[in-house]
Design a protein around this motif. Sequence first.
Motif, PDB file in Angstrom:
ATOM      1  N   ALA A 186     -82.987 -35.813  82.060  1.00  0.00           N
ATOM      2  CA  ALA A 186     -83.772 -36.739  81.242  1.00  0.00           C
ATOM      3  C   ALA A 186     -84.245 -36.012  79.995  1.00  0.00           C
ATOM      4  O   ALA A 186     -84.458 -34.798  80.007  1.00  0.00           O
TER       5      ALA A 186
ATOM      6  N   LEU B 267     -91.085 -39.829  83.916  1.00  0.00           N
ATOM      7  CA  LEU B 267     -89.956 -39.135  84.506  1.00  0.00           C
ATOM      8  C   LEU B 267     -89.987 -39.199  86.031  1.00  0.00           C
ATOM      9  O   LEU B 267     -88.937 -39.128  86.692  1.00  0.00           O
TER      10      LEU B 267
ATOM     11  N   VAL C 287     -84.750 -31.256  82.558  1.00  0.00           N
ATOM     12  CA  VAL C 287     -85.163 -31.886  81.302  1.00  0.00           C
ATOM     13  C   VAL C 287     -85.113 -30.898  80.146  1.00  0.00           C
ATOM     14  O   VAL C 287     -85.208 -29.685  80.331  1.00  0.00           O
TER      15      VAL C 287
END
Length: 360
Positions: free
Chosen positions: A158, A359, A140
């Motif tokens: 993400a 997430l 991330v």
Amino acid sequence: MRVFQSFCYYPSYRPRLRRLATNAATFRQQIEVFFADRYGASHILLPVIRADPDAFFTNWDDDDLQRAWAREAGMAKSASLEDILLAQIESHRTDIFYNIDPVRLENGFLARLPGCVKKTIAWRAAPSGNVDFSKYDLVVCNFPAILADLSQRGYRTAYFAPAHDPAMDPFADNSERPIDVIFVGGYSRHHLRRAEILNSVAGLADQFKIVFHLDASRLSRLAESPIGFLPPLARHRRPQDVRSVSKLPAFGLDLYYALSQAKIVLNGAIDMAGNDRGNMRCFEGMGCGALLLSDDGRYPDGMVPGNTLLTYDSATDAVAQIRRLLADHDQRRAIAREGHKMVSTRYSKEIQWLRFQELL
């Protein structure tokens, strides 16, 4: 959910932390000193800040801190920092391992994680060369171009953003701001665009109060020392205008204080994420109530040029914007207020934690 956040800090911060932690002997005392100074607080998850018993935090490469834990746990003095980190994870019975330093803790380390760990997440906001993140379940950061590159290499990614540290709010309330323009960061001849901007803005020092808190390289420090006359060092010497407004690096609460003294926080990217913007100085500058003047590019949601910040497209434009803003107090203050309001609500710690849970 038992979350373990593995952190690290810049080597330049270490002398300050060691000074602050002079009387801190235990692992917990040293962690509390670190938290109190707010270093990197925008990245620290809400359960950690709230001292949730299911959350564990450590600076895994801090030798003093980690060996304090190892002593208290009865580990052998010969244990490596990775061994200590693994013991902490096992003792904590970690479900989620969130690592801010995945370049040094690669697949070999993850292969040794105890079976209690169900998911591994890495923060990576810079180009990674040939580093292998394949053992991480998720990578991330808040730079879409970096995430796209990682995705093309086969990793699951993400978007995940830093958060506003509420400890900044008292600093944002400061209305007496004697510094006209402040910059905090690194200066390198390799970062040509940023160097050009800083050189030009430093030239305003005969008219305005300009302060640069620069983390100079070792070679730059040598080049500006009495032995700097040696030819090989000359190219590492910073321009006189830059040196004349430069002070030591600022970290932790000293950084918050410095930003709270400034009318304008100057920011500039270093070409590591293409046209994406949103480095830590954006969050910190607006969070501490200054007007953010940054370079053109794609900014995170809510960071809207002309509304919550202003942007420049060249060194000449940056200088012109500074002159105009320092003459137009009402616009500068209005945009600074909107910037702080936006970052403190849209990027709150609570929202960051909700996003982290999504997430998973």
